[in-house]
Scaffold this motif. Structure first.
Motif, PDB file in Angstrom:
ATOM      1  N   ALA A   1       0.706  -1.252   0.036  1.00 32.98           N
ATOM      2  CA  ALA A   1      -0.148   0.098  -0.171  1.00 32.98           C
ATOM      3  C   ALA A   1       0.716   1.202  -0.105  1.00 32.98           C
ATOM      4  CB  ALA A   1      -0.940  -0.099   1.227  1.00 32.98           C
TER       5      ALA A   1
ATOM      6  N   ALA B   1       1.557   6.855  -0.379  1.00 28.43           N
ATOM      7  CA  ALA B   1       0.559   5.526  -0.099  1.00 28.43           C
ATOM      8  C   ALA B   1       0.220   5.526  -1.757  1.00 28.43           C
ATOM      9  CB  ALA B   1      -0.831   6.072   0.385  1.00 28.43           C
TER      10      ALA B   1
ATOM     11  N   GLU C   1      -2.444   2.599  -4.384  1.00 27.05           N
ATOM     12  CA  GLU C   1      -3.745   1.774  -4.187  1.00 27.05           C
ATOM     13  C   GLU C   1      -3.131   0.399  -4.526  1.00 27.05           C
ATOM     14  OE1 GLU C   1      -7.088   1.560  -3.941  1.00 27.05           O
ATOM     15  OE2 GLU C   1      -6.738   3.862  -3.022  1.00 27.05           O
ATOM     16  N   PRO C   2      -3.475  -0.567  -3.746  1.00 21.96           N
ATOM     17  CA  PRO C   2      -2.929  -1.914  -3.685  1.00 21.96           C
ATOM     18  C   PRO C   2      -3.740  -2.691  -5.177  1.00 21.96           C
ATOM     19  CG  PRO C   2      -3.801  -1.534  -1.571  1.00 21.96           C
ATOM     20  CD  PRO C   2      -4.239  -0.432  -2.416  1.00 21.96           C
TER      21      PRO C   2
ATOM     22  N   GLU D   1      -5.759  -5.095  -7.246  1.00 21.84           N
ATOM     23  CA  GLU D   1      -7.265  -5.544  -6.711  1.00 21.84           C
ATOM     24  C   GLU D   1      -7.320  -7.355  -7.479  1.00 21.84           C
ATOM     25  OE1 GLU D   1     -10.053  -2.987  -8.800  1.00 21.84           O
ATOM     26  OE2 GLU D   1      -9.185  -1.181  -7.627  1.00 21.84           O
TER      27      GLU D   1
ATOM     28  N   GLN E   1     -12.253  -3.116  -4.079  1.00 25.29           N
ATOM     29  CA  GLN E   1     -11.245  -1.974  -3.692  1.00 25.29           C
ATOM     30  C   GLN E   1     -10.867  -2.117  -2.143  1.00 25.29           C
ATOM     31  OE1 GLN E   1     -12.405   1.610  -5.277  1.00 25.29           O
ATOM     32  NE2 GLN E   1     -11.989   1.222  -7.311  1.00 25.29           N
TER      33      GLN E   1
ATOM     34  N   SER F   1      -9.049  -5.377  -1.306  1.00 21.27           N
ATOM     35  CA  SER F   1      -7.804  -5.203  -1.673  1.00 21.27           C
ATOM     36  C   SER F   1      -6.895  -4.528  -0.914  1.00 21.27           C
ATOM     37  CB  SER F   1      -7.562  -4.610  -3.222  1.00 21.27           C
ATOM     38  OG  SER F   1      -7.959  -3.138  -3.142  1.00 21.27           O
ATOM     39  N   ARG F   2      -7.512  -3.179  -0.258  1.00 21.98           N
ATOM     40  CA  ARG F   2      -6.829  -2.713   0.787  1.00 21.98           C
ATOM     41  C   ARG F   2      -6.839  -3.318   2.059  1.00 21.98           C
ATOM     42  NH1 ARG F   2     -10.948   2.188  -0.685  1.00 21.98           N
ATOM     43  NH2 ARG F   2      -9.682   3.058  -2.675  1.00 21.98           N
TER      44      ARG F   2
ATOM     45  N   SER G   1      -3.826  -6.063   1.952  1.00 20.78           N
ATOM     46  CA  SER G   1      -2.400  -5.503   1.331  1.00 20.78           C
ATOM     47  C   SER G   1      -1.688  -5.770   2.576  1.00 20.78           C
ATOM     48  CB  SER G   1      -2.595  -4.026   1.353  1.00 20.78           C
ATOM     49  OG  SER G   1      -2.967  -3.507   2.437  1.00 20.78           O
TER      50      SER G   1
ATOM     51  N   HIS H   1       0.881  -2.310   4.790  1.00 18.76           N
ATOM     52  CA  HIS H   1      -0.327  -2.699   4.845  1.00 18.76           C
ATOM     53  C   HIS H   1      -1.043  -1.239   5.009  1.00 18.76           C
ATOM     54  CE1 HIS H   1      -4.335  -4.345   5.729  1.00 18.76           C
ATOM     55  NE2 HIS H   1      -4.402  -3.649   6.977  1.00 18.76           N
ATOM     56  N   LEU H   2      -2.470  -0.963   4.265  1.00 18.58           N
ATOM     57  CA  LEU H   2      -3.161   0.145   4.638  1.00 18.58           C
ATOM     58  C   LEU H   2      -3.923  -0.026   5.916  1.00 18.58           C
ATOM     59  CD1 LEU H   2      -3.988   2.851   3.539  1.00 18.58           C
ATOM     60  CD2 LEU H   2      -5.610   1.781   2.295  1.00 18.58           C
TER      61      LEU H   2
ATOM     62  N   GLN I   1     -12.083  -0.242   6.170  1.00 15.91           N
ATOM     63  CA  GLN I   1     -12.750  -0.525   4.961  1.00 15.91           C
ATOM     64  C   GLN I   1     -14.096  -1.023   5.309  1.00 15.91           C
ATOM     65  OE1 GLN I   1     -11.152   0.605   2.364  1.00 15.91           O
ATOM     66  NE2 GLN I   1      -9.489   1.216   3.648  1.00 15.91           N
TER      67      GLN I   1
END
Length: 344
Positions: free
Chosen positions: A194, A201, A203-204, A206, A247, A250-251, A254, A286-287, A291
């Motif tokens: 991430a 930052a 976007e990881p 998907e 999304q 995926s976050r 991560s 990792h984010l 989420q």
């Protein structure tokens, strides 16, 4: 889904039904005739034993003069019944795959196990799972500085993972698959950061999140308990998830990388390839923000990679779409007409 015999019995479900069904197999009358014509499980005829073995093994065989009779032979099933035959299969020694250099290629090992292995039911379930949880050695580099073949090690490990978990809890299997390095390489779960090396930052990827939802757990559309699609008032199928939820997953997933003795790398960096152990979650990549997943569930703000992975997989495992989708998927992949050898 949590009964260890559930998928095994799903594979065998058609074995005791009569062949001369009415044209409308979904009608109440057809079901009544099936119930009346089905044989008792403890006293199958030779014909029904053969049909059972066609579903529960890689093919029926005769014991002939062999003593004791193999547990997957027609004579043995007729003698002890289908229920006891399933019990014996659940306890049979597990066939394994060897990824070392001295072993045969994995394709040869697969066919030897399928023909000679005593754990036929476990192998059939693992085979069905391999058609759902698809991986490939494509993209796995065979590192010249190591003596082993990384693609062979990775694929052997994944196939052993499926057979180990064939009779277990689906949630346990899903987590093992998610952390597997061969799957991580194939669907970009491994090294899905991430942040970049500067700490910025990003976007990881998907890929794994999307395939996990679409192919491994829920499918594209919401289903009723019997597997039929749920429809809107206009007769259109209802999506099982949204792009925003892909999304979010995926976050939440991560920050995972290859296992290493030194542990996690620094932010934006990755560990060297390791296909012998499950991946490890690294909070630095990792984010950690909250989420929104399925059905309004949210991950814990500030949570780490391992905590968020657990919350994400618990969320999808509890979705009502999972049982009918996986049951219908395992049923179709177990049919002789749809069999295809695994990709090695």
């Amino acid at each position: 889904m949590i009964r260890r015999t559930a998928l095994a019995l799903a594979l065998c479900a058609t074995a005791c039904a009569p062949e001369d069904l009415p044209a409308d197999e979904n009608s109440a009358e057809a079901l009544r005739q099936v119930e009346q014509a089905a044989e008792p499980l403890d006293k199958p005829t030779e014909r029904n034993a053969i049909r059972f073995l066609d579903q529960a093994t890689f093919g029926p065989r005769l014991a002939r003069a062999v003593s004791p009779r193999p547990i997957d032979s027609v004579e043995q099933v007729v003698a002890v019944g289908i229920s006891k035959s399933i019990t014996a299969q659940l306890s049979a020694a597990r066939s394994t795959f060897d990824g070392t250099n001295d072993s045969k290629d994995l394709g040869s090992q697969f066919f030897v196990n399928a023909i000679t292995g005593p754990d036929q039911l476990r192998q059939r379930v693992a085979f069905a799972l391999s058609q759902i949880f698809v991986v490939s050695p494509s993209g796995i580099a065979n590192i010249a500085s190591t003596p082993e073949s990384e693609p062979k090690v990775a694929m052997a490990g994944f196939l052993n993972l499926l057979s180990t978990n064939a009779f277990g809890n689906f949630r346990t299997l899903l987590e093992a698959v998610t952390k597997d390095p061969a799957m991580g390489n194939y669907l970009d779960m491994v090294n899905n950061r991430a942040f970049d090396t500067a700490g910025k930052a990003k976007e990881p990827n998907e890929n794994y999140a999307r395939e996990m939802l679409q192919l491994f757990t829920l499918g594209l559309h919401k289903l009723n308990e019997d597997g039929t699609p749920q429809l809107t008032a206009e007769g259109l199928p209802i999506p099982a998830y949204t792009e925003a939820q892909v999304q979010a997953f995926s976050r939440a997933l991560s920050g995972w990388t290859f296992a290493a003795a030194a542990g996690c790398p620094t932010i934006g960096r990755t560990n060297p390839a390791n296909y012998t152990q499950p991946m490890i979650g690294c909070d630095a990549n990792h984010l950690s923000t909250s989420q929104t997943l399925l059905r309004g569930a949210v991950t814990t703000a500030g949570g780490g990679a391992a905590a968020h992975l657990k919350q994400a997989l618990d969320n999808v495992f509890a979705d009502p779409n999972l049982p009918p989708f996986i049951s219908s998927s395992s049923s179709s992949t177990s049919s002789p007409a749809t069999r295809a050898p695994p990709t090695f």
